[in-house]
Design a protein around this motif. Sequence first.
Motif, mmCIF file in Angstrom:
data_model
loop_
_atom_site.group_PDB
_atom_site.id
_atom_site.type_symbol
_atom_site.label_atom_id
_atom_site.label_comp_id
_atom_site.label_asym_id
_atom_site.label_seq_id
_atom_site.Cartn_x
_atom_site.Cartn_y
_atom_site.Cartn_z
ATOM 1 N N PRO A 52 -19.020 -27.910 43.813
ATOM 2 C CA PRO A 52 -18.534 -26.915 42.856
ATOM 3 C C PRO A 52 -19.126 -27.093 41.453
ATOM 4 O O PRO A 52 -19.439 -26.111 40.781
ATOM 5 N N GLU A 53 -19.307 -28.355 41.037
ATOM 6 C CA GLU A 53 -19.889 -28.615 39.720
ATOM 7 C C GLU A 53 -21.314 -28.070 39.644
ATOM 8 O O GLU A 53 -21.706 -27.444 38.647
ATOM 9 N N LEU A 54 -22.082 -28.275 40.703
ATOM 10 C CA LEU A 54 -23.467 -27.780 40.724
ATOM 11 C C LEU A 54 -23.495 -26.250 40.757
ATOM 12 O O LEU A 54 -24.275 -25.616 40.041
ATOM 13 N N PHE A 55 -22.657 -25.646 41.606
ATOM 14 C CA PHE A 55 -22.657 -24.186 41.716
ATOM 15 C C PHE A 55 -22.234 -23.544 40.394
ATOM 16 O O PHE A 55 -22.775 -22.517 39.984
ATOM 17 N N VAL B 151 -13.865 -26.717 49.936
ATOM 18 C CA VAL B 151 -13.293 -27.739 50.821
ATOM 19 C C VAL B 151 -13.742 -29.115 50.341
ATOM 20 O O VAL B 151 -14.881 -29.519 50.577
ATOM 21 N N PRO B 152 -12.878 -29.842 49.633
ATOM 22 C CA PRO B 152 -13.281 -31.178 49.185
ATOM 23 C C PRO B 152 -13.368 -32.134 50.372
ATOM 24 O O PRO B 152 -12.649 -31.970 51.372
ATOM 25 N N LEU B 153 -14.266 -33.098 50.249
ATOM 26 C CA LEU B 153 -14.495 -34.034 51.349
ATOM 27 C C LEU B 153 -13.208 -34.720 51.791
ATOM 28 O O LEU B 153 -13.001 -34.940 52.990
ATOM 29 N N ASP B 154 -12.330 -35.043 50.843
ATOM 30 C CA ASP B 154 -11.133 -35.794 51.246
ATOM 31 C C ASP B 154 -10.092 -34.920 51.950
ATOM 32 O O ASP B 154 -9.062 -35.421 52.395
ATOM 33 N N ALA B 155 -10.374 -33.621 52.052
ATOM 34 C CA ALA B 155 -9.475 -32.767 52.832
ATOM 35 C C ALA B 155 -9.919 -32.677 54.291
ATOM 36 O O ALA B 155 -9.289 -32.009 55.103
ATOM 37 N N GLU C 29 -21.964 -19.089 44.956
ATOM 38 C CA GLU C 29 -21.089 -19.495 46.037
ATOM 39 C C GLU C 29 -19.868 -18.602 46.024
ATOM 40 O O GLU C 29 -19.327 -18.291 44.962
ATOM 41 N N SER C 30 -19.434 -18.200 47.192
ATOM 42 C CA SER C 30 -18.240 -17.380 47.271
ATOM 43 C C SER C 30 -17.059 -18.268 47.647
ATOM 44 O O SER C 30 -17.007 -18.817 48.730
ATOM 45 N N THR C 31 -16.147 -18.467 46.723
ATOM 46 C CA THR C 31 -14.938 -19.234 47.040
ATOM 47 C C THR C 31 -13.726 -18.388 46.715
ATOM 48 O O THR C 31 -12.680 -18.874 46.342
ATOM 49 N N LEU D 166 -23.756 -35.427 48.087
ATOM 50 C CA LEU D 166 -23.582 -34.842 46.752
ATOM 51 C C LEU D 166 -22.883 -33.486 46.826
ATOM 52 O O LEU D 166 -21.951 -33.216 46.064
ATOM 53 N N LEU D 167 -23.315 -32.645 47.761
ATOM 54 C CA LEU D 167 -22.720 -31.310 47.883
ATOM 55 C C LEU D 167 -21.251 -31.383 48.280
ATOM 56 O O LEU D 167 -20.427 -30.619 47.789
#
Lengths: 435, 435
Positions: free
Chosen positions: B114-117, B219-223, B335-337, B108-109
């Motif tokens: 990002p949606e949850l944060f 960092v998205p999973l597909d990257a 979250e720091s992005t 899920l994370l």
Amino acid sequence: MTDYRRLRVALLGAGSVGSQVAALLLQHGPELADRAGAHLDLVGVAVRDLDAKRDTDIPRELLTTDAERLLVGSDIVIELMGGIEPARSYLLQALNAGADVVTGNKALLATHGPELFEAADQVGASVHYEAAAAGAIPIIRPLRDSLAGDRVQRIMAIVNGTTNYILDRMDQEGADYADVLADAQRLGYAEADPTADVEGYDAAQKAAILASLAFHTTVPLDAVHREGITGVDAAMIEAARKVGYVVKLLAVCERRDDAGVESISVRVHPALVRREHPLASVHGANNAVFVQAEAAGNLMFYGAGAGGVQTASAVLGDLVSVARRRIAGGVGVGESTRANLPILPIGRARTRYQITLEVDDRSGVLATVAGTLADGHVSIATVEQTIIPNGEQARARLVIGTHIALEQDLEDTVDALAASGVVERVVSVLRMEGD
Amino acid sequence: MTDYRRLRVALLGAGSVGSQVAALLLQHGPELADRAGAHLDLVGVAVRDLDAKRDTDIPRELLTTDAERLLVGSDIVIELMGGIEPARSYLLQALNAGADVVTGNKALLATHGPELFEAADQVGASVHYEAAAAGAIPIIRPLRDSLAGDRVQRIMAIVNGTTNYILDRMDQEGADYADVLADAQRLGYAEADPTADVEGYDAAQKAAILASLAFHTTVPLDAVHREGITGVDAAMIEAARKVGYVVKLLAVCERRDDAGVESISVRVHPALVRREHPLASVHGANNAVFVQAEAAGNLMFYGAGAGGVQTASAVLGDLVSVARRRIAGGVGVGESTRANLPILPIGRARTRYQITLEVDDRSGVLATVAGTLADGHVSIATVEQTIIPNGEQARARLVIGTHIALEQDLEDTVDALAASGVVERVVSVLRMEGD
């Protein structure tokens, strides 16, 4: 960026760690501001001598010899002077004025920690000290926060780089203590006066800090049993190697449960560690903290235990955390000493031991030795005998590994062995940890 | 004790981790209350099947199949259901209602973090997920807080216990992949359908989480480039052993600086690791996260990467932290992005490679191979040739270690070698990490 609040940061001390903190703070200002959510304005650096040579260039206008004045109006005070006074007075002044404190001063924490935490509590400020426990290795937050829902059973830690460097080289090269120490001094791994390191004082301070956190108990420095490595010689290390062990200076902090009565034992001493144990592979001046927790199992935290720039990383991590909290609001994390478990004297510690004896090589000697151990409630796990040629009267060397025994029983038994008439010499007694 | 505030804690899921969390929470309630400064009242445990068999006894009256109703009025929601839906909807509902969230849900994370944060930020709540990155190993707080003033350069991590168990046994016993996998399944180290582990999906999710934190970048999973261990065979491991390496499934997250242009590379794949490297001594199902930071230097965090009770320790640590913050006031750690560095495709990764080829054993072949590598901008560091008896037409095996090269150049070069006419077979291409 421009709408960040500005926080006034005062730095006390510009030695090997302090000068790196100043440099990193000045160099990475914007990045740190983004992470902290606040501009971290270094408003001054208090030093004893304005003209001393330093590891990094600090702008002259930041330097001051007037620490007390620098503290006034500061939001966050970073103390890296070391020693008890005047560091203690400065930090109390800062805390009483509502500033948060970041310190790497293990001597101060191990002796006056409760006073500082109490002062912080009074005003809702906080004292952060990641750099004081194991240099650059993040261990404070894991113990205080990550393991807050668990129960630490035991910590075994290599927390002094100088002694680990010396013991590691003795192990790798078969060299003797004095030679490696001299070389370590030449290379800068040991101080000209190496007492604080080789006698275990530095490790004992760190053990007090780690045990306090792990067991939610105030552990005064004088409750920490301390032995250094000056008695460790090449023969001892060679004998350990033969049976698959390595000698490390360990800080051992353990929880004891004697029929429901809980207590803790905190001690620093050389110990035999099995070569397969993760701590055995900690080489050079590196440090590591091995933690056994009830639920989490075995954890290890490894890294540089000292060094100016490495330790500066821990200080800056604390600084950013403190800044975030000042921006987010809320009171600081207080120290948890709610458990306040009794601290056992060394005589009540329990561990395994390796006893090395020189005895006469004649019949009945082993029986006498075994009988003395049995009388002393020390149970034998392993025994190895080798003959030492010695002219007409041959001698034997006995290396005895015990089961877990009470330290006091062990001491009494070793005294009894020495007085038994069959033991020529007690060569060494070493604790065995982590089996 | 009686003046503590009461916090309502809802637990979603009672599988291997959830049931241990419930047990520890019920068992250590008073101790946890002291540490949190609040009573942690477990108000209910949402499950799919009230009568399912569980690892621990949860009082029947706490169980419910109505998760949505359980969420209403909860202060803290612990989610250990796994999977994307309905976990995502439940957590959004909880956050929107102002509850704090603790989750161990890496899938899920890695996909909806990002949606949850963002939802948490809107209400000043927080999402904690220590259990999602490396099981019981405290790594989130060290990365987010302890290293907040430092710059992470590279993470190399063993974050999947199943694959480490398999590779370690292959290494120790010389056994082949299929045999060890079957045994691991029998012993419970691998699932009946081992795909998520052996194909690297689990490790890729954790890599996305670690890289996001370390580099302040979404960092998205597909990257995340992902390769599993199904192609690793006994011969490959034996060949690695001969040259002093061990094969590990690594999650590699690294910062790149190409002439001042910063970017990151995140990838999961089997890699050759030198036997002296601390990661090489991570045995069995253990995990470890090796971090290289600009100031702190090399750090390693080691422990159990999975297991119900071990992972429960991380969940409870988050729970106590969250509770403390709710009591102390202040907003949660967002979250720091802010860095949001570009993420490089795998073709732009740079590392060392070991290329193993079978070639005809005749003059000129090595020159052709070397020329092809040079043409492809792949520089040779080491080369070893052994003759393989093969009747009349003898063959040779070439093991080539390269200097650091660009992945795309390497791929093109391997294609060119395969088409060169002198290479009978490309036996394997393995990345070498951490030299």
